[in-house]
Design an enzyme around this catalytic site. Structure first.
Site, PDB file in Angstrom:
ATOM      1  N   THR B 166       0.800  -1.165   0.169  1.00 51.10           N
ATOM      2  CA  THR B 166      -0.069  -0.150   0.027  1.00 51.10           C
ATOM      3  C   THR B 166       0.902   1.318  -0.119  1.00 51.10           C
ATOM      4  O   THR B 166       1.840   1.302   0.913  1.00 51.10           O
ATOM      5  CB  THR B 166      -0.982  -0.167   1.069  1.00 51.10           C
ATOM      6  OG1 THR B 166      -1.701  -1.143   1.143  1.00 51.10           O
ATOM      7  CG2 THR B 166      -1.784   1.362   1.399  1.00 51.10           C
ATOM      8  N   GLU B 250      -0.819  -2.853  18.403  1.00 51.87           N
ATOM      9  CA  GLU B 250      -1.582  -1.685  18.029  1.00 51.87           C
ATOM     10  C   GLU B 250      -2.966  -2.086  18.155  1.00 51.87           C
ATOM     11  O   GLU B 250      -3.421  -2.556  16.981  1.00 51.87           O
ATOM     12  CB  GLU B 250      -1.104  -0.909  17.192  1.00 51.87           C
ATOM     13  CG  GLU B 250      -1.750   0.501  16.953  1.00 51.87           C
ATOM     14  CD  GLU B 250      -1.936   1.132  18.242  1.00 51.87           C
ATOM     15  OE1 GLU B 250      -2.982   1.430  18.679  1.00 51.87           O
ATOM     16  OE2 GLU B 250      -0.832   1.782  18.960  1.00 51.87           O
ATOM     17  N   ASN B 386     -10.230 -12.124   7.228  1.00 53.75           N
ATOM     18  CA  ASN B 386     -11.304 -12.439   8.372  1.00 53.75           C
ATOM     19  C   ASN B 386     -11.189 -14.031   8.493  1.00 53.75           C
ATOM     20  O   ASN B 386     -11.640 -14.330   9.781  1.00 53.75           O
ATOM     21  CB  ASN B 386     -12.569 -11.895   8.086  1.00 53.75           C
ATOM     22  CG  ASN B 386     -12.438 -10.364   8.394  1.00 53.75           C
ATOM     23  OD1 ASN B 386     -11.472  -9.697   8.485  1.00 53.75           O
ATOM     24  ND2 ASN B 386     -13.619  -9.535   8.358  1.00 53.75           N
ATOM     25  N   GLU B 387     -11.097 -14.834   7.589  1.00 58.21           N
ATOM     26  CA  GLU B 387     -10.961 -16.328   7.700  1.00 58.21           C
ATOM     27  C   GLU B 387      -9.860 -16.489   8.705  1.00 58.21           C
ATOM     28  O   GLU B 387      -9.825 -17.306   9.734  1.00 58.21           O
ATOM     29  CB  GLU B 387     -10.735 -17.037   6.427  1.00 58.21           C
ATOM     30  CG  GLU B 387     -12.120 -17.095   5.801  1.00 58.21           C
ATOM     31  CD  GLU B 387     -12.150 -15.799   4.948  1.00 58.21           C
ATOM     32  OE1 GLU B 387     -11.471 -14.818   4.703  1.00 58.21           O
ATOM     33  OE2 GLU B 387     -13.391 -15.597   4.537  1.00 58.21           O
TER      34      GLU B 387
HETATM   35  C1  LIG Z   1      -6.079  -3.077  -0.622  1.00 56.33           C
HETATM   36  C2  LIG Z   1      -5.054  -4.182  -0.105  1.00 56.33           C
HETATM   37  C3  LIG Z   1      -4.034  -3.487   0.640  1.00 56.33           C
HETATM   38  C4  LIG Z   1      -2.907  -4.419   1.121  1.00 56.33           C
HETATM   39  N1  LIG Z   1      -1.817  -3.735   1.708  1.00 56.33           N
HETATM   40  C5  LIG Z   1      -0.833  -4.425   2.052  1.00 56.33           C
HETATM   41  C6  LIG Z   1       0.660  -3.917   2.558  1.00 56.33           C
HETATM   42  O1  LIG Z   1       0.639  -2.782   2.656  1.00 56.33           O
HETATM   43  N2  LIG Z   1       1.699  -4.639   2.666  1.00 56.33           N
HETATM   44  C7  LIG Z   1       1.439  -6.164   2.716  1.00 56.33           C
HETATM   45  O2  LIG Z   1       2.493  -6.774   3.171  1.00 56.33           O
HETATM   46  N3  LIG Z   1       0.432  -6.614   2.293  1.00 56.33           N
HETATM   47  C8  LIG Z   1      -0.826  -5.994   1.824  1.00 56.33           C
HETATM   48  N4  LIG Z   1      -1.866  -6.545   1.668  1.00 56.33           N
HETATM   49  C9  LIG Z   1      -1.904  -7.937   1.596  1.00 56.33           C
HETATM   50  C10 LIG Z   1      -2.814  -8.586   2.440  1.00 56.33           C
HETATM   51  O3  LIG Z   1      -2.227  -8.919   3.597  1.00 56.33           O
HETATM   52  C11 LIG Z   1      -2.967 -10.060   1.555  1.00 56.33           C
HETATM   53  O4  LIG Z   1      -3.790  -9.952   0.542  1.00 56.33           O
HETATM   54  C12 LIG Z   1      -3.778 -11.142   2.490  1.00 56.33           C
HETATM   55  O5  LIG Z   1      -2.551 -11.449   3.593  1.00 56.33           O
HETATM   56  C13 LIG Z   1      -4.312 -12.287   2.061  1.00 56.33           C
HETATM   57  O6  LIG Z   1      -3.275 -13.136   1.476  1.00 56.33           O
HETATM   58  P1  LIG Z   1      -3.688 -13.387  -0.316  1.00 56.33           P
HETATM   59  O7  LIG Z   1      -4.280 -11.979  -0.915  1.00 56.33           O
HETATM   60  O8  LIG Z   1      -2.455 -13.954  -0.986  1.00 56.33           O
HETATM   61  O9  LIG Z   1      -4.761 -14.223  -0.120  1.00 56.33           O
HETATM   62  P2  LIG Z   1      -4.733 -15.930   0.046  1.00 56.33           P
HETATM   63  O10 LIG Z   1      -3.835 -15.838   1.254  1.00 56.33           O
HETATM   64  O11 LIG Z   1      -4.370 -16.594  -1.121  1.00 56.33           O
HETATM   65  O12 LIG Z   1      -6.230 -16.102   0.528  1.00 56.33           O
HETATM   66  C14 LIG Z   1      -7.207 -16.466  -0.503  1.00 56.33           C
HETATM   67  C15 LIG Z   1      -8.661 -16.664   0.488  1.00 56.33           C
HETATM   68  O13 LIG Z   1      -8.358 -18.045   1.055  1.00 56.33           O
HETATM   69  C16 LIG Z   1      -8.513 -17.696   2.422  1.00 56.33           C
HETATM   70  N5  LIG Z   1      -7.714 -18.723   3.250  1.00 56.33           N
HETATM   71  C17 LIG Z   1      -6.204 -18.716   3.010  1.00 56.33           C
HETATM   72  N6  LIG Z   1      -5.841 -19.428   4.084  1.00 56.33           N
HETATM   73  C18 LIG Z   1      -6.698 -19.814   4.832  1.00 56.33           C
HETATM   74  C19 LIG Z   1      -6.705 -20.883   5.841  1.00 56.33           C
HETATM   75  N7  LIG Z   1      -5.843 -21.325   6.395  1.00 56.33           N
HETATM   76  N8  LIG Z   1      -8.063 -20.974   6.346  1.00 56.33           N
HETATM   77  C20 LIG Z   1      -9.042 -20.271   5.961  1.00 56.33           C
HETATM   78  N9  LIG Z   1      -9.155 -19.682   4.848  1.00 56.33           N
HETATM   79  C21 LIG Z   1      -7.994 -19.499   4.236  1.00 56.33           C
HETATM   80  C22 LIG Z   1      -8.215 -16.036   2.669  1.00 56.33           C
HETATM   81  O14 LIG Z   1      -9.073 -15.879   3.778  1.00 56.33           O
HETATM   82  C23 LIG Z   1      -8.977 -15.819   1.338  1.00 56.33           C
HETATM   83  O15 LIG Z   1     -10.242 -15.613   1.532  1.00 56.33           O
HETATM   84  C24 LIG Z   1      -2.826  -5.741   1.007  1.00 56.33           C
HETATM   85  C25 LIG Z   1      -4.207  -6.423   0.362  1.00 56.33           C
HETATM   86  C26 LIG Z   1      -5.139  -5.506   0.178  1.00 56.33           C
HETATM   87  C27 LIG Z   1      -6.376  -6.299  -0.736  1.00 56.33           C
END
Ligand SMILES: Cc1cc2nc3c(=O)[nH]c(=O)nc-3n(C[C@H](O)[C@H](O)[C@H](O)COP(=O)(O)OP(=O)(O)OC[C@H]3O[C@@H](n4cnc5c(N)ncnc54)[C@H](O)[C@@H]3O)c2cc1C
Lengths: 393, 400
Positions: B166, B250, B386-387
């Site tokens: 971000t 925090e 949230n999961e």
């Molecule tokens: C607008 C935005 C801003 C962001 N800013 C930053 C930032 O500044 N810095 C940074 O480092 N990251 C940032 N992120 C990244 C964010 O932290 C990740 O998108 C998040 O951790 C989810 O990872 P993913 O997108 O790879 O989804 P995935 O991990 O691939 O998940 C996909 C889906 O599967 C579900 N899932 C995954 N694992 C499990 C499990 N074990 N049990 C149940 N459900 C599961 C998830 O809840 C989700 O619904 C940002 C994301 C967004 C959308």
């Protein structure tokens, strides 16, 4: 800002907790609800000894001068034990009406007997057509000299079969649904003219239909002002609604905790069912719903209940929101217990049934949502810029 | 139980209110309103002006820091009041990356040089930070991250890619989790926490546009980026521990209650202006019910947050309850952006401020409400989805 109980409130809580633990375990309760009477009069004496029966009365009348927090503290614990003795109808509802409305001679006569456990009052307000509307009163009271004659029908009066006396809301003037013209009358429940049809409720409490036929009541048995009972009834029912919410929150805690325990113990496919994420997330959502319910109860008991609008908003808000939690936590608890959840013999279904019936008591989710809307969504100023419609106009 | 504010709290509330009234620049208000209207990204100036003003006033830019590092030393109640007042006055949010995410790790695990070098710039708002955790292959399962840091003399050589970063386009510095030991027994044990100057050669920032058309996040590529070893925080391979500490650190404000309250107020006003069946929408029972449900959920959430705050004041330490606040707080933001969009009916459709549309249509307040709805689907994904938050509660709170 804090959510700690005072020393007195903590004592009260410990006392009630000890009662539920020592005198109200599941087997004991099972025996009580299966008796003809559906309660255990010795428990009432015990409440008297513990001073619980004095909660709503002012210190002048030998009472505790209890607040909403005090009744919360008691009812939450009673909820955990599914205590069937009529503490809410007789003490928090009727007792509070008497405390607020009795004149000096009535108070001196009645209150000591309630506190000692000798008299129990119930409040008959609902009627078959009234649903949750407190102003809808058809039961009539006509005056002749010093005496009123009452005729009518009251629905689902909890604890009436355990009571010695009854407070009847009757119409002395006005239309069937007008707030003005409702008067409260005190009567011995064994009076000629009162017939009870008593039945167990689905959650094993006792309630009665009350038929009132040519019941004669002397005018010095009017409780409060003639025609003017509505606003006090509304207030007292609101405070009792907080008590119902508190009982529900106590029950929700049991439903949540027992379900978590059960899921950790119950094994299928070679492992505890709590190892499945579908179940874990459901349990987490139950926990969240419980915490949210508890929070809005705290919001209600710490609101400025002396201000009528604030009180109504806080009470309807809490009852509506907690009603939603009851449904979610209750239904989830049964689902996660599988077949065991359906069984009468096992305690979880009893908690679910009581919680669900508390959801109805004093108004369900829809009723309180609507009341809350009325208090929070009228006279809203339209946002600036509503006049600026652009593009071709 | 007592939820009234003490007289000191009320005095503090007045102080904050006055400070905002006297110091929040109208020019900033106008600039942000204009950007929102035009569906444009906020500029670095928009993002940092208020931060800088707060930074000059008793550490108000960093309310959560200990006083020894220049923090405001607010009590939990004061933090709550402060956030409430900022939301009420619709002040722009101070970006959390430096003040709330990086700094606590620096002052807890960093050495004196690192504290002296970085904390003042974070406090003042002169130095803008971004968070480099997520990678294309490592989102929820963050510990699987692949960006490597290989020690060469007194430097680390960084290679790999971060994503979803971000506001990286504005950032001076990035704090990263990197893999320093690929052979560790557990993936968590080979990760370090390192600070990287975004001007270092070999870093490339590529924009990602979200579905509302905004460049809010970026890819950050590292190609043989040479970072002084002194930028590593704490011990090598201990980064995961520091990052986890941060998660529970925090919590105040995580639920965004005050902002959501403001949003409900606004939705009611919009619904009072919009017409449906010849009457204001706010008289439509179906819409009324939705507003009421949202309002009650928010009251519950507010008291859940207050209960946690009260626990903090009583010194009972933070716990994983923050996950609950995150879940419910983001549910709320999503519900409210949805209701606002729904309130304007057909005027959810126009997408203003693109190169294809420079003439505004519909009522003023309707502009880009749908953009917010679409944008806020992010809230239940980021910051630990949230999961994942439910997994945390299941494990840490319920012991499942
Ligand atoms: C607008 C935005 C801003 C962001 N800013 C930053 C930032 O500044 N810095 C940074 O480092 N990251 C940032 N992120 C990244 C964010 O932290 C990740 O998108 C998040 O951790 C989810 O990872 P993913 O997108 O790879 O989804 P995935 O991990 O691939 O998940 C996909 C889906 O599967 C579900 N899932 C995954 N694992 C499990 C499990 N074990 N049990 C149940 N459900 C599961 C998830 O809840 C989700 O619904 C940002 C994301 C967004 C959308």
């Amino acid at each position: 800002m804090h959510f700690e109980l005072t020393e007195e409130q903590t004592l009260l809580e410990n006392m009630v907790t000890a009662f539920v633990r020592d005198d109200y375990n599941w087997e004991t309760r099972e025996k009580i609800v299966k008796t003809e009477e559906g309660w255990k009069p010795e428990n009432w004496s015990k409440f008297a000894e513990l001073g619980l029966l004095s909660v709503p009365f002012s210190e002048d009348h030998g009472g505790l001068g209890g607040t909403a927090v005090d009744s919360m503290v008691v009812m939450e614990q009673f909820g955990k034990g599914l205590v069937v003795e009529p503490f809410m109808p007789s003490i928090l509802l009727s007792g509070n009406l008497i405390s607020k409305l009795a004149n000096e001679s009535q108070a001196n006569e009645i209150i000591p007997k309630i506190i000692e456990g000798e008299s129990r009052y119930v409040f008959a307000y609902a009627e078959p057509q009234s649903r949750f509307d407190l102003s809808d009163v058809k039961t009539s009271a006509t005056k002749d000299g010093d005496e009123y004659t009452l005729n009518g029908f009251k629905s689902v009066v909890f604890g009436a079969s355990m009571a010695t006396h009854i407070i009847i809301a009757a119409r002395t003037s006005g239309d069937q649904r007008s707030e003005d013209g409702i008067t409260l009358f005190l009567a011995d429940i064994k009076s000629n003219g009162i017939t009870l049809q008593t039945y167990p409720t689905i959650d094993e409490y006792r309630a009665s239909e009350v038929v009132i036929e040519n019941l004669k009541i002397s005018s010095d048995m009017v409780l409060g002002e003639v025609d003017k009972a509505y606003s006090v009834v509304e207030e007292v029912i609101d405070l009792a609604t907080i008590a119902a919410c508190s009982e529900a929150v106590g029950i929700l805690q049991v439903l949540k905790d027992s379900t978590i325990d059960y899921c950790k113990q119950r094994k299928q496919f070679g492992q505890p069912i709590s190892k499945n994420q579908a179940i874990q997330h459901k349990l987490v959502d139950m926990m969240i719903e419980y915490e949210q319910a508890k929070s809005i109860l705290y919001a209600a008991v710490t609101a400025d209940l002396s201000n009528a609008d604030e009180r109504k908003k806080a009470v309807s808000g809490a009852k509506a929101r907690i009603g939603q939690s009851i449904k979610f936590v209750g239904e989830s608890a049964i689902q996660l217990h599988g077949g065991m959840g359906m069984v009468d013999e096992y305690m979880i279904s009893h908690y679910f049934k009581r919680a669900t019936m508390l959801g109805v008591l004093f108004g369900n989710v829809d009723f309180h949502m609507k009341r809350f809307v009325g208090l929070t969504q009228s006279n809203i100023e339209p946002i600036d810029g509503s006049a600026t419609i652009r593009g071709g106009y | 139980m007592d939820t009234t504010f003490s007289s000191e709290d009320i005095a503090f509330q007045n102080e904050v209110r006055d400070f905002i009234a006297n110091n929040y620049p109208q020019s900033l208000r106008d600039s942000i309103a204009e950007k929102k209207r035009n569906n444009e990204e906020l500029s670095r100036e928009d993002l940092t002006t208020w931060h800088k003003i707060l930074g000059k006033n008793k550490g108000w830019s960093v309310p959560g820091w200990p006083e020894q590092y220049g923090g405001a030393g607010f009590t939990p109640t004061q933090k709550y009041i402060f956030e409430q007042e900022c939301a009420r006055a619709e002040c722009v949010i101070v970006a959390p990356f430096g003040p709330q995410m990086c700094a606590p790790v620096i002052y807890t695990f960093g050495n004196e040089e690192q504290k002296a070098k970085h904390l003042p710039g974070i406090l003042s708002g002169e130095v803008f930070w971004c968070q480099g955790y997520s990678e294309p292959g490592s989102g929820s399962d963050l510990a699987s991250l692949k960006t490597t840091a290989v020690k060469e003399g007194d430097h680390y050589i960084i290679n790999g890619q971060k994503t979803w970063t971000t506001l990286a386009q504005h950032a001076d510095w990035i704090f990263c989790l990197v893999r320093t030991n690929p052979d560790a027994a557990k993936p968590q044990e080979g990760i370090s926490f390192i600070l990287i100057d975004m001007k270092t050669p070999g870093i490339e920032v590529r924009p990602i546009y979200l579905m509302d058309g905004i460049n809010e996040v970026n890819e950050v590529w590292f190609d043989n980026v040479k970072v002084p070893a002194e930028n590593l925080i704490g011990q090598e391979n201990m980064g995961w521990t520091y990052a986890k500490f941060l998660l529970a650190h925090e919590r105040s404000g995580i639920a965004q209650v005050a902002r959501s309250k403001k949003a409900i107020e606004r939705i009611k006003q919009i619904a009072a202006a919009e017409m449906s069946y010849g009457e204001p929408l706010i008289q439509d029972p179906a819409f009324q019910r939705k507003i009421a449900e949202a309002e009650l959920e928010l009251t519950s959430l507010e008291y859940t947050e207050l209960r946690t705050l009260a626990k903090d004041s009583a010194g009972k330490g933070p716990g994983p309850e923050s996950s609950l606040l995150k879940i419910k707080g983001t549910d709320m933001q999503q519900k409210l952006t949805e209701l606002a969009m729904e309130a304007v009916g057909y005027y959810a459709n126009p997408h203003m401020g693109t190169s294809l549309s420079n003439e505004y249509v519909g009522p003023d307040y309707s502009t880009n409400l749908s953009g917010s709805y679409f944008n806020f689907r992010k809230a239940s994904i980021y910051g630990g989805s949230n999961e994942i938050q439910r997994n945390i509660i299941a494990k840490m709170v319920l012991g499942l």
